[in-house]
Design a protein around this motif. Structure first.
Motif, PDB file in Angstrom:
ATOM      1  N   GLU A  40      76.998 -10.371  27.296  1.00 35.81           N
ATOM      2  CA  GLU A  40      77.370  -9.848  28.610  1.00 35.81           C
ATOM      3  C   GLU A  40      76.105  -9.438  29.389  1.00 35.81           C
ATOM      4  O   GLU A  40      75.955  -9.750  30.562  1.00 35.81           O
ATOM      5  N   LEU A  41      75.204  -8.743  28.671  1.00 28.26           N
ATOM      6  CA  LEU A  41      73.966  -8.284  29.307  1.00 28.26           C
ATOM      7  C   LEU A  41      73.089  -9.470  29.707  1.00 28.26           C
ATOM      8  O   LEU A  41      72.471  -9.474  30.774  1.00 28.26           O
ATOM      9  N   MET A  42      73.039 -10.482  28.845  1.00 24.55           N
ATOM     10  CA  MET A  42      72.214 -11.653  29.171  1.00 24.55           C
ATOM     11  C   MET A  42      72.752 -12.353  30.414  1.00 24.55           C
ATOM     12  O   MET A  42      71.997 -12.800  31.266  1.00 24.55           O
ATOM     13  N   ASP A  43      74.085 -12.409  30.511  1.00 21.90           N
ATOM     14  CA  ASP A  43      74.687 -12.982  31.718  1.00 21.90           C
ATOM     15  C   ASP A  43      74.283 -12.175  32.951  1.00 21.90           C
ATOM     16  O   ASP A  43      73.938 -12.720  33.990  1.00 21.90           O
ATOM     17  N   GLN A  44      74.369 -10.854  32.797  1.00 22.50           N
ATOM     18  CA  GLN A  44      74.086  -9.978  33.939  1.00 22.50           C
ATOM     19  C   GLN A  44      72.685 -10.169  34.500  1.00 22.50           C
ATOM     20  O   GLN A  44      72.477 -10.068  35.695  1.00 22.50           O
ATOM     21  N   VAL A  45      71.697 -10.389  33.626  1.00 24.99           N
ATOM     22  CA  VAL A  45      70.327 -10.511  34.112  1.00 24.99           C
ATOM     23  C   VAL A  45      69.916 -11.967  34.294  1.00 24.99           C
ATOM     24  O   VAL A  45      68.754 -12.260  34.556  1.00 24.99           O
ATOM     25  N   GLY A  46      70.880 -12.894  34.131  1.00 21.87           N
ATOM     26  CA  GLY A  46      70.584 -14.298  34.395  1.00 21.87           C
ATOM     27  C   GLY A  46      69.782 -14.981  33.305  1.00 21.87           C
ATOM     28  O   GLY A  46      68.954 -15.828  33.585  1.00 21.87           O
ATOM     29  N   LEU A  47      70.036 -14.601  32.042  1.00 24.31           N
ATOM     30  CA  LEU A  47      69.405 -15.312  30.926  1.00 24.31           C
ATOM     31  C   LEU A  47      70.458 -16.185  30.262  1.00 24.31           C
ATOM     32  O   LEU A  47      71.598 -15.745  30.064  1.00 24.31           O
ATOM     33  N   ASN A  48      70.063 -17.380  29.898  1.00 26.47           N
ATOM     34  CA  ASN A  48      70.977 -18.297  29.240  1.00 26.47           C
ATOM     35  C   ASN A  48      71.335 -17.773  27.847  1.00 26.47           C
ATOM     36  O   ASN A  48      70.467 -17.457  27.048  1.00 26.47           O
TER      37      ASN A  48
END
Lengths: 340, 349
Positions: B141-149
């Motif tokens: 979820e956090l990776m999505d939030q900051v735009g990391l694949n």
């Protein structure tokens, strides 16, 4: 500046390749530019764009291997610096061309006094005696605005502040009255108020001494403050080249245009949201057969994927003197409704 | 951002951070580096306060002392109702999730031997009561939030570019749903074209999650973009604290004025403000000048400045300045200085 004067430095088709374990890295690809007496050429680009490597290649400052300067000509005073012996090149460095590096702490030797380091090129290149060199060193320190110069000769680099150290670096670079001063991000490590002091100093020195300056930076604000002409580099190539006012008023390359829009301004309209350049700079593992900016370009055409656009003039002047750009697209192509 | 009933989330009162100097064979305490010397400000919920100044002025030290990464020498730091400066270690540990930090150098602040999932998941392991599944879900979820694949979760930091590494650092800071984040020069190590990406991300996250930022930077143009109010620090003290537009339109403190004038406008075709070149260097914080900290370099200095330290006082609604020019209307500057009225345009009292 002196538009018609013969260039002091003329670089043609410079190519530099690094051999690494992962293969070749083509850091500089066919870079050409010239520099006329008394003018300031600004070189902008992000890290990895090849701006520092270009300048280091000129003077044989890159260790080889891994670096390999593969082609091109570097004409300084009629001689091709890529063809002369290392010994001759050494007499060019310091005497004809001065170099100021980014970080004044790591480029001064901490175990020698500042005086010692300024006197070294004077004794080596100009054949001065110790006393003569000391007098000239005092003159130089005064020239760059260091108070109490005679006493400061005996100080060590750590006894100077960052701005003062950069002044010392400039004094060393100026020691032998070079024709060309190459300054590689000389103010990047400094605070803005100190940066303003150094910019003022360089403008003053250039007026006094009439030397030509190459100023490498990633800061467009500094470019606007100091340069006469600007060369924008991307992916080891020259993307755009123009007189400074022309570049800011009428940028042609999509990279330049995007770059100018990503930086917020200190005055005027405050943008609600910053423009971004999506993506990452390219890996230069092969000589680019297409435009290096293609993947991040909002205007890319079919053609960009198959051909590497060469530089062509925008204003009808010969290449390297007026405004030129390496791009197939042009703002004129922009349809009325297209998103700028 | 400044709602009528906005409560300050962060309230700093007279914060001091001294680092002792020990000299001699017996390492006797012979003095202090006064990195932060009496700093007060507040940050409202959802607001971004910009903290600017030159290197060595103490801005990063303020950020670290605020989160008690340093033990402050004196002063109060009330964050969300609790004085962080005096919390017991156990209470402080419980408090940590509400306040987080994004560091300057994404290379140095990420452990090279931990994968991205480990780095982002570490605060969850420490503070959140999640099982393996839940933690992984939160990491994604956090990776999505900051735009990391998401597919990069098992890679190590070296495989990422500077901008992406900074996104990892931001994801780690967000892991525990903090209210307050100290961003310490988060874009200074990045290329211009990447800086904008990170700043836009920080702004999006603020809008979405209602975060409150202390944005520490020496980049005055970027602070103008992101901050609602700006504090200008010089030698351990705040020189001026003003709303962003007011400060950039008309800086009141002579240092703020000189600092803004030194910024190079990235356009040679635009008329620039009169550049004020300050003479000399910043004095040592171990031995600050008597009176006003800025008196050794100030172009408008007068006698009083060398005697009395000016307090940070409100001189216009919302604008706080520590300068005798604005508080001492009787003591006019001496010599060739401009008359004081010239420097007091628009001052209500």
């Amino acid at each position: 500046m002196a538009d018609l004067a013969a260039p002091v430095l003329d670089v043609r088709g410079l190519k530099t390749v690094f051999h690494t374990r992962a293969g070749e890295v083509h850091a500089v690809n066919s870079v050409s530019f010239s520099l006329r007496p008394g003018e300031v050429l600004g070189v902008v680009g992000e890290s990895g764009s090849g701006k520092s490597v270009t300048m280091m290649s000129l003077l044989g400052l890159l260790p080889s291997p891994p670096a390999d300067v593969r082609g091109g000509q570097v004409l300084l005073g009629g001689r091709d610096l890529l063809k002369i012996s290392p010994k001759e090149l050494q007499s060019v460095r310091g005497a004809k061309v001065g170099f100021v590096f980014q970080d004044p702490m790591t480029s001064l030797n901490p175990v020698f006094t500042v005086g010692n380091q300024i006197m070294e090129p004077l004794r080596k290149h100009m054949g001065m005696t110790k006393a003569q060199a000391a007098d000239r060193a005092v003159e130089l320190l005064e020239l760059v605005g260091i108070p109490d110069a005679r006493r400061r000769l005996k100080s060590y680099p750590h006894q100077f502040s960052g701005g003062m150290r950069q002044r010392v670096m400039i004094a060393i670079a100026l020691a032998c009255d070079p024709d060309v001063l190459i300054a590689d991000e000389p103010t990047t490590a400094l605070d803005v108020t100190i940066q303003a002091q150094i910019l003022e100093l360089v403008k003053e020195l250039r007026q006094k001494l009439g030397m030509a300056i190459i100023w490498i930076t990633h800061d467009l604000g500094v470019i606007a403050a100091i340069a006469d002409r600007v060369m924008v580099m991307y992916g080891g190539q020259v993307a755009e080249h123009a007189p400074v006012k022309e570049l800011f008023a009428n940028p042609q390359h999509p990279y330049t245009r995007a770059l100018l829009r990503t930086i917020p301004s200190i005055s005027g309209e405050r943008e609600a949201r910053l423009q971004v350049i999506e993506g990452q700079p390219p890996m230069l593992t092969a000589e680019p057969a297409s435009c290096p900016f293609r993947a991040r370009c909002i205007h890319s055409l079919d053609r960009c994927a198959h051909e590497n656009p060469g530089r062509h003039g925008v204003d009808g002047k010969p290449l390297g003197t007026g405004h030129d750009v390496a791009c197939f697209w042009s703002p004129d192509l922009m349809a009325e409704g297209e998103d700028a | 951002m400044l709602d009528a009933g906005a409560q300050p989330l962060v309230q700093v009162t007279d914060l001091k951070m001294y680092f002792p100097i020990h000299t001699g064979l017996l390492r006797r305490h012979t003095g202090d580096v006064k990195a932060v010397d009496g700093v007060s400000f507040s940050i409202n919920t959802g607001e971004t306060l910009g903290l600017v100044g030159e290197s060595g002025c103490g801005k990063s030290t303020v950020g670290r002392a605020l989160l008690r990464l340093y033990e402050p020498t004196a002063g109060k730091v009330v964050i969300d109702g609790q004085d962080v400066a005096t919390l017991t270690p156990e209470a402080l540990r419980k408090k940590r999730p509400t306040m987080q930090m994004v560091f300057q150098d994404p290379q140095a602040s990420l452990n090279p031997r931990m994968t991205v999932a480990d780095i982002i998941g570490e605060p969850l392991q420490e503070h959140a009561n999640l099982d393996e599944q839940g933690r992984l879900r939160r990491i994604y979820e956090l990776m999505d939030q900051v735009g990391l694949n998401r597919s990069f979760a098992n890679r190590y930091p070296y495989a990422f570019s500077g901008g992406q590494r900074q996104r990892i650092g931001i994801a780690r800071a967000l892991a525990l749903n903090p209210k307050f984040i100290v961003c310490d020069e988060p874009i200074a190590a990045l290329d211009v074209s990447i800086q904008a990406q990170v700043v836009n991300l920080l702004e999006d996250l603020q809008n979405r999650l209602g975060l409150t930022y202390l944005f520490i930077s020496h980049d005055l143009s970027m602070v103008r973009h992101i901050a609602d109010r700006v504090a200008v620090m010089y030698l351990g003290r705040i020189a001026e604290l003003s709303p962003r537009d007011a400060l950039y339109a008309r800086p009141l403190h002579p240092y703020a004025e000189a600092l803004l004038s030194a910024v190079n406008e990235p356009d040679p075709n635009r008329a620039r403000r009169q550049r004020i070149i300050l003479k000399g260097d910043v004095p040592s914080p171990a031995n600050p000048p008597k009176g006003c900290n800025f008196c050794t370099r100030c172009p408008k200095v007068f006698d009083l400045c060398r005697q009395v330290k000016p307090d940070l006082v409100q001189v216009e609604p919302g604008r706080f300045v520590a300068c005798h020019l604005y508080t001492n209307s009787n003591a006019g500057p001496t010599g060739t200085q401009a008359p004081i009225s010239d420097n007091q345009q628009g001052v209500s009292q």
